[in-house]
Write a protein that holds these residues in place. Structure first.
Motif, PDB file in Angstrom:
ATOM      1  N   UNK A   1     -34.389  42.578  18.099  1.00 22.83           N
ATOM      2  CA  UNK A   1     -32.825  42.166  18.387  1.00 22.83           C
ATOM      3  C   UNK A   1     -33.685  41.259  19.123  1.00 22.83           C
ATOM      4  N   UNK A   2     -32.841  40.362  19.894  1.00 21.68           N
ATOM      5  CA  UNK A   2     -33.698  38.491  20.328  1.00 21.68           C
ATOM      6  C   UNK A   2     -33.601  38.684  21.770  1.00 21.68           C
ATOM      7  N   UNK A   3     -32.130  38.897  22.260  1.00 23.19           N
ATOM      8  CA  UNK A   3     -31.978  39.462  23.809  1.00 23.19           C
ATOM      9  C   UNK A   3     -32.785  40.243  24.025  1.00 23.19           C
ATOM     10  N   UNK A   4     -32.809  41.492  22.915  1.00 28.31           N
ATOM     11  CA  UNK A   4     -34.054  42.502  23.943  1.00 28.31           C
ATOM     12  C   UNK A   4     -35.784  42.388  23.644  1.00 28.31           C
ATOM     13  N   UNK A   5     -35.639  41.756  22.349  1.00 29.70           N
ATOM     14  CA  UNK A   5     -36.897  41.387  21.896  1.00 29.70           C
ATOM     15  C   UNK A   5     -37.652  43.048  21.735  1.00 29.70           C
TER      16      UNK A   5
ATOM     17  N   UNK B   1     -35.170  32.761  22.278  1.00 32.57           N
ATOM     18  CA  UNK B   1     -35.783  32.260  21.361  1.00 32.57           C
ATOM     19  C   UNK B   1     -37.132  31.720  20.461  1.00 32.57           C
ATOM     20  N   UNK B   2     -37.856  32.127  21.714  1.00 28.27           N
ATOM     21  CA  UNK B   2     -39.488  32.219  20.752  1.00 28.27           C
ATOM     22  C   UNK B   2     -39.976  32.860  21.243  1.00 28.27           C
ATOM     23  N   UNK B   3     -39.637  34.436  22.653  1.00 24.12           N
ATOM     24  CA  UNK B   3     -39.825  34.723  22.974  1.00 24.12           C
ATOM     25  C   UNK B   3     -39.886  36.114  21.079  1.00 24.12           C
ATOM     26  N   UNK B   4     -39.381  35.816  20.491  1.00 26.04           N
ATOM     27  CA  UNK B   4     -38.707  36.700  19.384  1.00 26.04           C
ATOM     28  C   UNK B   4     -39.315  36.266  18.376  1.00 26.04           C
ATOM     29  N   UNK B   5     -39.806  34.701  18.422  1.00 26.38           N
ATOM     30  CA  UNK B   5     -40.688  34.358  17.155  1.00 26.38           C
ATOM     31  C   UNK B   5     -41.896  34.218  16.987  1.00 26.38           C
TER      32      UNK B   5
ATOM     33  N   UNK C   1     -38.831  23.833  30.855  1.00 26.19           N
ATOM     34  CA  UNK C   1     -39.746  24.594  31.025  1.00 26.19           C
ATOM     35  C   UNK C   1     -39.658  25.946  30.680  1.00 26.19           C
ATOM     36  N   UNK C   2     -38.340  26.641  29.407  1.00 29.24           N
ATOM     37  CA  UNK C   2     -38.452  27.173  28.439  1.00 29.24           C
ATOM     38  C   UNK C   2     -38.283  26.828  27.195  1.00 29.24           C
ATOM     39  N   UNK C   3     -38.260  25.267  27.120  1.00 32.57           N
ATOM     40  CA  UNK C   3     -38.230  25.219  25.547  1.00 32.57           C
ATOM     41  C   UNK C   3     -38.870  24.930  25.050  1.00 32.57           C
TER      42      UNK C   3
END
Length: 353
Positions: free
Chosen positions: A162-166, A188-192, A232-234
């Motif tokens: 779940x990308x939103x909740x990671x 998306x970065x955190x999920x990866x 900053x979050x890219x």
């Protein structure tokens, strides 16, 4: 004795003999092959086996061995001493589907009247049609792998993230959460990174890992937000070691995972579809779908290793063309016979919203 005639050099003949249009047909075939290659994202991202005959291919799957400290004097071969590893075994069988083809008919009078090379257009479109079906089928099988249980008892399952909740969810998660669709680049970065960790824990090789996203999520990795540019979050933020280019709109890697984009990822509920890919011989969703079709409402993309999915190829991409005198035109056909299936579920993670 001269009669005023001349001997033309026919550009379509092989070595100035035989059929006058032989070389023209080969040009048509080459254009189809080129288009097929250029429009495939998943071809190089999974395992392909070619067979010369038969209807299916077997992919053996083996488990892992165990190790124990040895007590001097004990018989290693005695099953009661727990030194012998019972390495579990299974197999995955992929069956060849029916021949998939794309065709078109060109009237000879239209070909003569036309002021541009319509054959190249036909070739391109036939190649694209096969490329889309091939890529779409492989994308669906990767999602099926992520939702599949381990092939070996005690092995690792596929995963749904779940990308939103990671957070990693249940492998059967395919419900409708269409109200939560505003995924940001930071999420998306955190999920990866979470996906990379999950693959590490599944002992999946680091070399060859990849992620395929829809264009919307791919560009959010670059912009960082869900709309406006947020450096900053890219994932291309050089201050935190990011790579990629805002100018070119590309991002090669995140968390050691190569990033690709594709419009062939499914995003709707196709589980009840009985045609198209549903007519395939392989039921990759185990009865919860139809052939390669399932419920893809929440799918955003996949993170995987090429060993997760396999293709068995009986008939590679081939082309045929024939002038039909009774119809006064030429029939063009591009076709292949392949089948696709899940090999190692632990090597695939589905990204969901």
């Amino acid at each position: 004795m001269a009669n005023g005639d001349t001997s033309p050099s026919r550009v379509g003949q092989v070595n100035s003999s035989g059929a006058v249009d032989a070389l023209f047909l080969k040009k048509f075939a080459g254009e189809i092959l080129t288009t097929f290659e250029e429009n495939n994202v998943f071809k190089a991202l999974h395992t392909i086996r070619t067979i010369e005959s038969g209807k299916s291919a077997q992919f053996p799957v083996t488990g892992i061995a165990s190790a124990n400290y040895y007590t001097p004097g004990q018989n290693i071969a005695d099953s009661g001493n727990s030194y012998l590893s019972d390495i579990k075994k299974n197999e995955n069988v992929i069956t060849i589907d029916d021949v998939l083809l794309a065709s078109s008919f060109l009237s000879s009078i239209d070909d003569v009247k036309n002021h541009y090379d319509i054959r190249s257009v036909y070739a391109s479109e036939l190649g694209k049609a096969l490329a889309v079906r091939f890529d779409s089928a492989i994308a669906k099988v990767f999602i099926a792998a992520a939702r599949s249980a381990a092939s070996i008892t005690g092995g690792k399952d596929g995963g749904v993230l779940d990308v939103s909740a990671n957070v990693m969810g249940d492998i059967s998660d395919s419900g409708d959460d269409s109200t939560n669709n505003d995924v940001t680049g930071a999420q998306m970065v955190a999920a990866l990174f979470t996906a990379a960790q999950a693959l590490d824990e599944n002992d999946v090789p680091e070399d060859g890992r990849f992620c395929v996203l829809r264009p919307q999520e791919y560009y959010r990795l670059i912009t960082g937000g869900s709309g406006a540019l947020t450096i900053g979050s890219s994932a291309v933020n050089k201050d935190v070691g990011g790579v990629g280019s805002i100018a070119s709109g590309s991002i090669p890697q995140v968390a050691g995972i190569s990033i690709y984009k594709s419009t062939h990822l499914p995003s709707t509920d196709l589980s009840s579809t009985a045609t198209g890919d549903g007519a395939a011989s392989n039921d990759v969703f185990g009865g919860s779908g139809s052939g390669y079709n399932g419920n893809f409402t929440n799918s955003l993309g996949i993170v995987a290793h090429p060993s997760a999915v396999g293709t068995v190829k009986l008939l590679d991409l081939a082309t045929e063309s024939e002038y039909q005198m009774e119809r006064q035109g030429t029939l063009f056909i591009a076709k292949y016979a392949m089948g696709h299936g899940v090999l190692r579920p632990e090597c695939a993670i589905e990204l969901q919203k």
